[in-house]
Scaffold this motif. Structure first.
Motif, short mmCIF file in Angstrom:
data_model
loop_
_atom_site.label_atom_id
_atom_site.label_comp_id
_atom_site.label_asym_id
_atom_site.label_seq_id
_atom_site.Cartn_x
_atom_site.Cartn_y
_atom_site.Cartn_z
N ALA A 25 0.74 -1.11 -0.33
CA ALA A 25 -0.02 0.01 0.04
C ALA A 25 0.80 1.35 -0.06
O ALA A 25 0.61 2.25 -0.76
CB ALA A 25 -1.04 -0.02 1.30
N ALA A 26 2.06 1.27 0.85
CA ALA A 26 2.81 2.41 0.75
C ALA A 26 3.61 2.60 -0.41
O ALA A 26 3.94 3.55 -0.85
CB ALA A 26 3.70 2.10 1.79
N LEU A 27 4.01 1.45 -1.07
CA LEU A 27 4.75 1.42 -2.29
C LEU A 27 3.82 2.09 -3.43
O LEU A 27 4.19 3.02 -4.34
CB LEU A 27 5.26 -0.07 -2.91
N LEU A 28 2.54 1.68 -3.49
CA LEU A 28 1.83 2.18 -4.66
C LEU A 28 1.56 3.75 -4.40
O LEU A 28 1.34 4.53 -5.14
CB LEU A 28 0.49 1.49 -4.34
N ALA A 29 1.46 4.31 -3.07
CA ALA A 29 1.26 5.55 -2.79
C ALA A 29 2.40 6.33 -3.15
O ALA A 29 2.01 7.56 -3.59
CB ALA A 29 1.22 5.67 -1.18
N VAL A 30 3.53 5.90 -2.99
CA VAL A 30 4.85 6.62 -3.22
C VAL A 30 5.48 6.57 -4.71
O VAL A 30 6.29 7.35 -5.18
CB VAL A 30 5.87 6.47 -2.24
N ALA A 31 5.00 5.66 -5.50
CA ALA A 31 5.64 5.03 -6.76
C ALA A 31 5.26 6.22 -7.70
O ALA A 31 4.22 6.61 -7.88
CB ALA A 31 4.92 3.90 -7.12
N ALA A 32 6.34 6.99 -8.34
CA ALA A 32 5.86 7.99 -9.54
C ALA A 32 5.45 7.31 -10.65
O ALA A 32 4.57 7.93 -11.38
CB ALA A 32 7.28 8.64 -9.63
N ARG A 33 5.62 6.31 -11.04
CA ARG A 33 5.12 5.41 -12.38
C ARG A 33 5.12 3.83 -11.72
O ARG A 33 5.87 3.25 -11.11
CB ARG A 33 5.97 5.53 -13.34
N VAL A 34 3.85 3.41 -12.01
CA VAL A 34 3.54 1.75 -11.80
C VAL A 34 3.62 1.34 -13.30
O VAL A 34 2.94 1.53 -13.93
CB VAL A 34 2.31 1.43 -10.97
N ILE A 35 4.49 0.28 -13.60
CA ILE A 35 4.29 -0.43 -14.84
C ILE A 35 3.99 -1.71 -14.71
O ILE A 35 4.40 -2.62 -13.55
CB ILE A 35 6.00 -0.55 -15.45
N CYS A 36 2.95 -2.16 -15.61
CA CYS A 36 2.52 -3.69 -15.40
C CYS A 36 2.69 -4.28 -16.65
O CYS A 36 2.69 -3.72 -17.99
CB CYS A 36 1.04 -3.58 -15.13
N VAL A 37 3.13 -5.75 -16.60
CA VAL A 37 3.29 -6.35 -17.87
C VAL A 37 2.17 -6.98 -18.56
O VAL A 37 2.26 -7.64 -19.65
CB VAL A 37 4.47 -7.36 -17.68
N SER A 38 0.89 -6.70 -18.05
CA SER A 38 -0.32 -7.01 -18.81
C SER A 38 -1.40 -6.16 -18.41
O SER A 38 -1.53 -5.30 -17.25
CB SER A 38 -0.64 -8.51 -18.51
N ASP A 39 -2.47 -6.14 -19.14
CA ASP A 39 -3.64 -5.36 -19.01
C ASP A 39 -4.20 -5.88 -17.45
O ASP A 39 -4.99 -4.91 -16.85
CB ASP A 39 -4.58 -5.26 -20.13
N ASP A 40 -4.27 -7.28 -17.44
CA ASP A 40 -4.94 -7.76 -16.34
C ASP A 40 -4.26 -7.01 -14.68
O ASP A 40 -5.21 -6.67 -13.79
CB ASP A 40 -4.74 -9.19 -16.24
N LEU A 41 -2.91 -7.15 -15.00
CA LEU A 41 -2.16 -6.45 -13.64
C LEU A 41 -2.50 -5.22 -13.62
O LEU A 41 -2.66 -4.85 -12.43
CB LEU A 41 -0.73 -6.82 -13.87
N ARG A 42 -2.76 -4.34 -14.59
CA ARG A 42 -2.76 -2.96 -14.64
C ARG A 42 -4.55 -2.57 -13.95
O ARG A 42 -4.71 -1.90 -13.15
CB ARG A 42 -3.23 -2.18 -15.89
N ARG A 43 -5.43 -3.44 -14.32
CA ARG A 43 -6.85 -3.47 -13.74
C ARG A 43 -6.61 -3.84 -12.07
O ARG A 43 -7.54 -3.12 -11.37
CB ARG A 43 -7.51 -4.43 -14.75
N ARG A 44 -5.90 -4.51 -11.78
CA ARG A 44 -5.74 -4.95 -10.58
C ARG A 44 -5.19 -4.10 -9.58
O ARG A 44 -5.59 -3.71 -8.41
CB ARG A 44 -5.05 -6.25 -10.18
N VAL A 45 -4.04 -3.32 -10.32
CA VAL A 45 -3.34 -2.31 -9.47
C VAL A 45 -4.47 -1.15 -9.45
O VAL A 45 -4.48 -0.18 -8.60
CB VAL A 45 -2.26 -1.81 -10.27
N LEU A 46 -5.28 -0.84 -10.50
CA LEU A 46 -6.13 0.57 -10.68
C LEU A 46 -7.29 0.07 -9.44
O LEU A 46 -7.77 1.05 -8.75
CB LEU A 46 -6.72 0.59 -12.09
#
Length: 225
Positions: free
Chosen positions: A108-129
Motif C-alpha cells: 500500500a505504501a509502495l503504490l502510494a509513493v511510486a511515481a510510475r507503476v508499470i504492469c506487464v499485462s492489462d490484467d495486472l493494470r486493472r488489479r493495480v487500479l
C-alpha cells in the motif's frame, strides 16, 4: 531476462544494478553493480549511508524496482536519494504477495509513493487500479521477445494422422493452466486426434494432475516428466 533488459537499456541510459546478492558474474557481466543487503535497506541509518554512497558514485536520477517485493525494499532508498521510484509488476507480486497480511501495508505504501507503476499485462493494470492508484500513474509495457532467436518451423504441412507432440513447461501450480491443457487433450482425443502431451515441471499439483489424467482417461496420452 533482466540482464537482457539492462543490456538494451545501455543504448539509451546509464544503468546501475542494485541487488542483495551476486551470482554468475562471468555469465552476466555488468559494469556498474551495487550490492546492498536487505538488512541495510531495512535500517534508517543504513539507507542513508547506502544513498550517500550511490549518490557519490553514480548520482542516480531514477530508481526502477523490478517486481513489487523489490519495490518495497527500494522505496526507502529512493526517498533518501530524493529520486522518483518506478516499479514494474510482473505477476506473483500483484496476485499473491500484495494480499499477504504481512506484506499488504508495504505494498500500500509502495503504490502510494511510486511515481510510475508499470504492469506487464492489462490484467495486472486493472488489479493495480482496483487498489486506488490513479490511472495516469499506471502504464502497460509488455515484455518483449527477440523473435530472431527462434527458428520458424512450418507445422502446416504435418499430415493429419501423424502424432501431434505437445510440450508444456512450467511449475505445477494452478495459474499455469495445466488442468485446462489436460481438458483440451481429452477433448482432442475424443474427436479422434492423435496426440501426446509431455509436461515438464514440478509442484504442488503433481498428484492432482495425475489423478485428473486418470479421471479423463488420458494416462497414456500424457507424460509428467
Amino acid at each position: 531476462f533482466l540482464y537482457e533488459l539492462f543490456r538494451e537499456l545501455a543504448r539509451h541510459v546509464d544503468s546501475v544494478v542494485l541487488c542483495n546478492r551476486v551470482e554468475n558474474r562471468g555469465r552476466f557481466p555488468i559494469r556498474d553493480l551495487y550490492q546492498v543487503s536487505d538488512a541495510v535497506l531495512a535500517d534508517a541509518g543504513g539507507v542513508e549511508l547506502a544513498a550517500a554512497e550511490a549518490r557519490r558514485r553514480w548520482n542516480p536520477q531514477v530508481v526502477h524496482a523490478h517486481f513489487g517485493w523489490s519495490g518495497t525494499r527500494a522505496a526507502p532508498l529512493a526517498w533518501a536519494l530524493r529520486s522518483p521510484l518506478v516499479v514494474t509488476f510482473g505477476g506473483r507480486d500483484v496476485h499473491h504477495e500484495m494480499h499477504r497480511p504481512a506484506q499488504a501495508p508495504l505494498y500500500a505504501a509502495l503504490l502510494a509513493v511510486a511515481a510510475r507503476v508499470i504492469c506487464v499485462s492489462d490484467d495486472l493494470r486493472r488489479r493495480v487500479l482496483d487498489r486506488g492508484v490513479p490511472p495516469d500513474r499506471v502504464v502497460v509495457i509488455h515484455r518483449g521477445t527477440d523473435l530472431e532467436r527462434f527458428r520458424f518451423a512450418n507445422r502446416g504441412e504435418r499430415r493429419d494422422r501423424s502424432l501431434l507432440r505437445l510440450l508444456m513447461v512450467g511449475r505445477l501450480v494452478e495459474k499455469k493452466g495445466h488442468a485446462d491443457a489436460l481438458a483440451a487433450v481429452a477433448s482432442l482425443a475424443r474427436a479422434g486426434g492423435a496426440l501426446h502431451l509431455t509436461v515438464v515441471g514440478d509442484g504442488e499439483l503433481r498428484q492432482p494432475l495425475l489423478e485428473a489424467c486418470r479421471g479423463l482417461g488420458i494416462e497414456r496420452l500424457v507424460t509428467l516428466a
